[in-house]
Scaffold this active site. Structure first.
Site, PDB file in Angstrom:
ATOM      1  CG  ASP A 143      -3.682   5.148   1.507  1.00 12.62           C
ATOM      2  OD1 ASP A 143      -4.413   4.201   1.824  1.00 12.62           O
ATOM      3  OD2 ASP A 143      -2.820   5.059   0.611  1.00 12.62           O
ATOM      4  NE  ARG A 194     -17.359  14.967  -2.538  1.00 11.59           N
ATOM      5  CZ  ARG A 194     -16.058  14.823  -2.334  1.00 11.59           C
ATOM      6  NH1 ARG A 194     -15.618  14.336  -1.191  1.00 11.59           N
ATOM      7  NH2 ARG A 194     -15.185  15.163  -3.263  1.00 11.59           N
TER       8      ARG A 194
HETATM    9  P1  5GP Z   1      -2.565   9.936   1.492  1.00 15.59           P
HETATM   10  O1  5GP Z   1      -1.908  11.229   1.140  1.00 15.59           O
HETATM   11  O2  5GP Z   1      -2.589   9.665   2.975  1.00 15.59           O
HETATM   12  O3  5GP Z   1      -1.990   8.777   0.724  1.00 15.59           O
HETATM   13  O4  5GP Z   1      -4.047  10.027   0.942  1.00 15.59           O
HETATM   14  C1  5GP Z   1      -5.049  10.550   1.701  1.00 15.59           C
HETATM   15  C2  5GP Z   1      -6.172  11.063   0.824  1.00 15.59           C
HETATM   16  O5  5GP Z   1      -6.468  10.176  -0.264  1.00 15.59           O
HETATM   17  C3  5GP Z   1      -7.447  11.124   1.655  1.00 15.59           C
HETATM   18  O6  5GP Z   1      -7.587  12.363   2.317  1.00 15.59           O
HETATM   19  C4  5GP Z   1      -8.508  10.894   0.614  1.00 15.59           C
HETATM   20  O7  5GP Z   1      -8.845  12.121   0.001  1.00 15.59           O
HETATM   21  C5  5GP Z   1      -7.862  10.000  -0.400  1.00 15.59           C
HETATM   22  N1  5GP Z   1      -8.220   8.589  -0.125  1.00 15.59           N
HETATM   23  C6  5GP Z   1      -7.406   7.622   0.371  1.00 15.59           C
HETATM   24  N2  5GP Z   1      -8.070   6.465   0.503  1.00 15.59           N
HETATM   25  C7  5GP Z   1      -9.341   6.709   0.119  1.00 15.59           C
HETATM   26  C8  5GP Z   1     -10.533   5.886   0.043  1.00 15.59           C
HETATM   27  O8  5GP Z   1     -10.561   4.687   0.364  1.00 15.59           O
HETATM   28  N3  5GP Z   1     -11.660   6.504  -0.399  1.00 15.59           N
HETATM   29  C9  5GP Z   1     -11.691   7.821  -0.773  1.00 15.59           C
HETATM   30  N4  5GP Z   1     -12.856   8.319  -1.199  1.00 15.59           N
HETATM   31  N5  5GP Z   1     -10.597   8.627  -0.712  1.00 15.59           N
HETATM   32  C10 5GP Z   1      -9.440   8.063  -0.278  1.00 15.59           C
END
Ligand code: 5GP
Ligand code: MG
Length: 170
Positions: A95, A157
């Site tokens: 993300d 999950r």
């Molecule tokens: P970032 O550090 O890239 O902003 O966030 C990544 C982490 O946020 C992912 O590894 C995941 O654990 C969580 N995450 C981001 N978007 C989603 C989503 O749509 N669904 C779920 N279950 N987790 C998400």
């Protein structure tokens, strides 16, 4: 609550097969070390490893987020030494990229021969950290996704497909 699947089990299997074929070609003659980010990437890695037709090794790493800023720490480290290895870091969702940036930095300190990132889901428009993604199964819009290893407060999950959840966790 969850509605129709965003990607059903057949679509996921097809993308996993594509990426498995690409990894097998790109790493022919090598034994890559595939490292899954716990817990959400475990399902993806389990399927991906079986779609790869070259020898590989599997390990897992886990991080903790703390505070409400960008505090991140290693919760569980890999057991297999990374030095000199061709590492493929397998994540569920990139993300902002901040989580992955932290893990990549920690792994690069150990001098792998190479490090590539493979993710099930990608939201490139949300990116803050500059992360190069080599393999990606799906790009997703701004909806919270559950299933196929991804949870909402610990639930969903076990679902074999990917679904949009109606709300984001608080
Ligand atoms: P970032 O550090 O890239 O902003 O966030 C990544 C982490 O946020 C992912 O590894 C995941 O654990 C969580 N995450 C981001 N978007 C989603 C989503 O749509 N669904 C779920 N279950 N987790 C998400
Ligand atoms: Mg994650």
């Amino acid at each position: 609550m969850i509605g129709e699947p965003l990607f059903d089990a057949e679509s996921i299997a097809a993308r996993v097969a594509d990426i498995g074929t690409a990894i097998s070609a790109d790493y022919a003659g090598k034994t890559p070390l595939m490292i899954g980010l716990l817990r959400a990437a475990a399902t993806f890695l389990a399927d991906l490893a079986r779609a790869v037709t070259i020898p590989c090794q599997l390990d897992f790493i886990a991080v903790n987020k703390y505070g409400d800023g960008d505090g991140i720490a290693l919760e569980k480290d890999v057991a297999i030494p990374v030095e000199g290895r061709h590492v493929i870091l397998v994540d569920d969702t990139v993300d902002t990229g901040l989580t992955l940036q932290y893990v990549v930095k920690r792994l690069l300190e150990r001098r792998p021969a190479s490090l590539a990132v493979c993710t099930l889901l990608d939201r490139p428009h949300r990116r803050i950290a500059d992360i190069e993604i080599k393999y990606r199964a799906f790009e997703v819009p701004d909806v919270f996704v559950v299933g196929y290893g991804l949870d909402y407060l610990g639930r969903y999950r076990e679902l074999p497909a990917l679904y949009a959840h109606g709300t984001w966790p608080a």
